[in-house]
Design a protein around this motif. Sequence first.
Motif, PDB file in Angstrom:
ATOM      1  N   THR A 165     -11.030   9.859 -10.462  1.00 15.53           N
ATOM      2  CA  THR A 165     -10.774  10.836  -9.407  1.00 15.53           C
ATOM      3  C   THR A 165     -10.163  12.118  -9.967  1.00 15.53           C
ATOM      4  N   VAL A 166      -9.285  11.972 -10.937  1.00  8.42           N
ATOM      5  CA  VAL A 166      -8.696  13.165 -11.558  1.00  8.42           C
ATOM      6  C   VAL A 166      -9.774  13.963 -12.280  1.00  8.42           C
ATOM      7  N   ASN A 167     -10.654  13.266 -12.980  1.00 13.54           N
ATOM      8  CA  ASN A 167     -11.751  13.950 -13.674  1.00 13.54           C
ATOM      9  C   ASN A 167     -12.733  14.593 -12.706  1.00 13.54           C
ATOM     10  N   ALA A 168     -12.822  14.032 -11.495  1.00 14.67           N
ATOM     11  CA  ALA A 168     -13.762  14.576 -10.505  1.00 14.67           C
ATOM     12  C   ALA A 168     -13.193  15.767  -9.753  1.00 14.67           C
ATOM     13  N   GLY A 169     -11.896  16.041  -9.927  1.00 14.22           N
ATOM     14  CA  GLY A 169     -11.338  17.229  -9.282  1.00 14.22           C
ATOM     15  C   GLY A 169     -10.113  17.005  -8.436  1.00 14.22           C
ATOM     16  N   ALA A 170      -9.624  15.775  -8.334  1.00 14.87           N
ATOM     17  CA  ALA A 170      -8.386  15.554  -7.589  1.00 14.87           C
ATOM     18  C   ALA A 170      -7.228  16.180  -8.361  1.00 14.87           C
ATOM     19  N   ASN A 171      -6.566  17.147  -7.744  1.00 12.20           N
ATOM     20  CA  ASN A 171      -5.465  17.827  -8.423  1.00 12.20           C
ATOM     21  C   ASN A 171      -4.111  17.561  -7.773  1.00 12.20           C
ATOM     22  N   GLN A 172      -4.077  16.608  -6.852  1.00  5.68           N
ATOM     23  CA  GLN A 172      -2.826  16.157  -6.243  1.00  5.68           C
ATOM     24  C   GLN A 172      -2.835  14.633  -6.195  1.00  5.68           C
ATOM     25  N   VAL A 173      -2.055  14.023  -7.026  1.00  2.00           N
ATOM     26  CA  VAL A 173      -1.902  12.565  -7.010  1.00  2.00           C
ATOM     27  C   VAL A 173      -0.438  12.282  -6.714  1.00  2.00           C
ATOM     28  N   HIS A 174      -0.161  11.779  -5.521  1.00  2.00           N
ATOM     29  CA  HIS A 174       1.212  11.687  -5.030  1.00  2.00           C
ATOM     30  C   HIS A 174       1.912  10.411  -5.462  1.00  2.00           C
ATOM     31  N   GLY A 175       1.191   9.401  -5.831  1.00  2.00           N
ATOM     32  CA  GLY A 175       1.846   8.178  -6.284  1.00  2.00           C
ATOM     33  C   GLY A 175       1.013   6.947  -6.000  1.00  2.00           C
ATOM     34  N   ILE A 176       1.572   5.824  -6.392  1.00  2.00           N
ATOM     35  CA  ILE A 176       0.886   4.550  -6.266  1.00  2.00           C
ATOM     36  C   ILE A 176       1.909   3.494  -5.860  1.00  2.00           C
ATOM     37  N   SER A 177       1.507   2.577  -5.013  1.00  2.00           N
ATOM     38  CA  SER A 177       2.373   1.462  -4.645  1.00  2.00           C
ATOM     39  C   SER A 177       1.564   0.174  -4.716  1.00  2.00           C
ATOM     40  N   PHE A 178       2.238  -0.893  -5.104  1.00  2.00           N
ATOM     41  CA  PHE A 178       1.594  -2.194  -5.213  1.00  2.00           C
ATOM     42  C   PHE A 178       2.010  -3.079  -4.043  1.00  2.00           C
ATOM     43  N   GLY A 179       1.119  -3.983  -3.676  1.00  2.00           N
ATOM     44  CA  GLY A 179       1.415  -4.833  -2.529  1.00  2.00           C
ATOM     45  C   GLY A 179       0.658  -6.138  -2.566  1.00  2.00           C
ATOM     46  N   LEU A 180       0.737  -6.848  -1.432  1.00  2.00           N
ATOM     47  CA  LEU A 180       0.071  -8.137  -1.260  1.00  2.00           C
ATOM     48  C   LEU A 180      -0.911  -8.047  -0.099  1.00  2.00           C
ATOM     49  N   LYS A 181      -2.078  -8.591  -0.281  1.00  2.00           N
ATOM     50  CA  LYS A 181      -3.039  -8.622   0.811  1.00  2.00           C
ATOM     51  C   LYS A 181      -2.548  -9.515   1.940  1.00  2.00           C
ATOM     52  N   ASP A 182      -1.961 -10.645   1.591  1.00  2.00           N
ATOM     53  CA  ASP A 182      -1.412 -11.569   2.582  1.00  2.00           C
ATOM     54  C   ASP A 182      -0.077 -12.098   2.057  1.00  2.00           C
ATOM     55  N   PRO A 183       1.044 -11.632   2.610  1.00  2.00           N
ATOM     56  CA  PRO A 183       2.354 -12.055   2.107  1.00  2.00           C
ATOM     57  C   PRO A 183       2.854 -13.382   2.684  1.00  2.00           C
ATOM     58  N   THR A 184       2.043 -14.073   3.498  1.00  2.00           N
ATOM     59  CA  THR A 184       2.514 -15.260   4.206  1.00  2.00           C
ATOM     60  C   THR A 184       3.039 -16.337   3.259  1.00  2.00           C
ATOM     61  N   ALA A 185       2.283 -16.670   2.232  1.00  2.00           N
ATOM     62  CA  ALA A 185       2.694 -17.742   1.313  1.00  2.00           C
ATOM     63  C   ALA A 185       3.995 -17.384   0.610  1.00  2.00           C
ATOM     64  N   ALA A 186       4.128 -16.142   0.173  1.00  2.00           N
ATOM     65  CA  ALA A 186       5.356 -15.721  -0.502  1.00  2.00           C
ATOM     66  C   ALA A 186       6.539 -15.757   0.456  1.00  2.00           C
ATOM     67  N   GLU A 187       6.337 -15.325   1.689  1.00  2.00           N
ATOM     68  CA  GLU A 187       7.422 -15.347   2.672  1.00  2.00           C
ATOM     69  C   GLU A 187       7.857 -16.773   2.994  1.00  2.00           C
TER      70      GLU A 187
END
Length: 245
Positions: free
Chosen positions: A144-166
């Motif tokens: 995306t950066v190579n394609a022209g995105a000049n604003q990258v605000h950040g990244i966050s990681f998560g879980l698709k389904d947190p039920t088992a962990a909870e």
Amino acid sequence: MNNLMRAAGLSLAIATAAAAPAALAQAAPPAADSLFRATTLNLAAYGEVRVEPDMATITLGVMTEGKTAAEAMTANAQRMNAVMASLKKAGIAERDIQTSNLNLSPQYRYQENQPPTLVGYQASNQVTIQVQDLKRLGAAVDTTVNAGANQVHGISFGLKDPTAAENAAREAAVKALSAKADLYARATSHRIQRLVSLSEGGGYAPQPPMPMMAMRAEMKDAGSPVSGGELRVRIDVTGLYELAR
């Protein structure tokens, strides 16, 4: 004299009858007093598990400028179309790409003692991307950066389904609470009679976005995976126990 004695006796009887309800009311303990007839423990504990993330969310955008609003918007659309195409080429499904902000604003030049002068327009377009396969994350950011995105605000990681962990954190929290209650009971020469109430707090919370500078530090070269580390899932519990000798 007899009349005076009868009057005095009647007065005493009335006074005694009036005082009887008050005396009964004083003798009967209030309902709240029943709470103090039992020894109780009010305790708190928590359970926490660490799990690896299985998805990531990236917010990026394109900002362009032009002498006219149409020129700025046209340039922005062209560059954003290239970004979208690069995301699909990197294996990101269309349903996981969502426009989150579109803005057009005039740009002025300011000089002392002069009215502002319109010098052009600035257009910005932001998209939020969910990466369901973390193996594609590094390539998605890079392309995306190579394609022209000049604003990258950040990244966050998560879980698709947190039920088992909870649920795992809940079990750990209840075990910790029970162990703490047993310890207090032994220390005070009591035994656990029953669990009166149990309440829960906390839960899964997505990781806050990582600044792009930190994210790029994780990337060793173009297309390399971004390290997601571990997520902490915490459940807090509070329990009220009744004790007995």
